[in-house]
Write an enzyme that holds these catalytic residues in place. Structure first.
Site, PDB file in Angstrom:
ATOM      1  N   ASP A   1       0.850  -1.184   0.000  1.00 25.83           N
ATOM      2  CA  ASP A   1       0.000   0.000   0.000  1.00 25.83           C
ATOM      3  C   ASP A   1       0.896   1.249   0.000  1.00 25.83           C
ATOM      4  O   ASP A   1       2.121   1.152  -0.132  1.00 25.83           O
ATOM      5  CB  ASP A   1      -0.952  -0.014   1.200  1.00 25.83           C
ATOM      6  CG  ASP A   1      -0.237  -0.027   2.545  1.00 25.83           C
ATOM      7  OD1 ASP A   1       0.988   0.274   2.612  1.00 25.83           O
ATOM      8  OD2 ASP A   1      -0.903  -0.344   3.549  1.00 25.83           O
ATOM      9  N   MET A   2       0.305   2.411   0.169  1.00 23.96           N
ATOM     10  CA  MET A   2       1.056   3.674   0.129  1.00 23.96           C
ATOM     11  C   MET A   2       2.103   3.787   1.244  1.00 23.96           C
ATOM     12  O   MET A   2       3.069   4.519   1.101  1.00 23.96           O
ATOM     13  CB  MET A   2       0.088   4.862   0.203  1.00 23.96           C
ATOM     14  CG  MET A   2      -0.818   4.985  -1.006  1.00 23.96           C
ATOM     15  SD  MET A   2       0.071   5.414  -2.502  1.00 23.96           S
ATOM     16  CE  MET A   2       0.488   7.106  -2.144  1.00 23.96           C
TER      17      MET A   2
END
Length: 91
Positions: free
Chosen positions: A15-16
């Site tokens: 994810d980010m």
């Protein structure tokens, strides 16, 4: 039986924040499962069209996050062998 392999996590799996998506952990374990079959069981396993051994149950306890670009050592253990099934654990 114990099988060990080292796998590298990838940016696309995160994810980010750079933490692996939960399903990617299962993919890592499946990669280790395939490596075990090809290296320790039978290199022609996946070419046999007469039978298959599907994964029918999986449980995961998340203790700490996996991050991108890290080598992960996966330890696969056969914990039970029955007449028509077997159980493995991955760490």
């Amino acid at each position: 039986m114990v099988f060990k392999t080292s796998l590298k996590t990838r940016f696309r799996q995160t994810d980010m924040a750079g933490i692996l998506y939960f399903n990617e952990v299962h993919n890592l374990f499946h990669d280790a499962y395939e490596d075990w079959i090809l290296q320790e069981v039978d290199p022609n396993w996946f070419h046999n069209k007469d039978w298959a051994v599907p994964i029918v149950h999986i449980e995961t306890d998340f203790i700490s996050p996996f991050f991108a670009f890290k080598n992960v050592e996966v330890v696969l253990r056969v914990t039970d062998i029955g007449k028509s099934s077997f159980k493995i654990s991955c760490e």
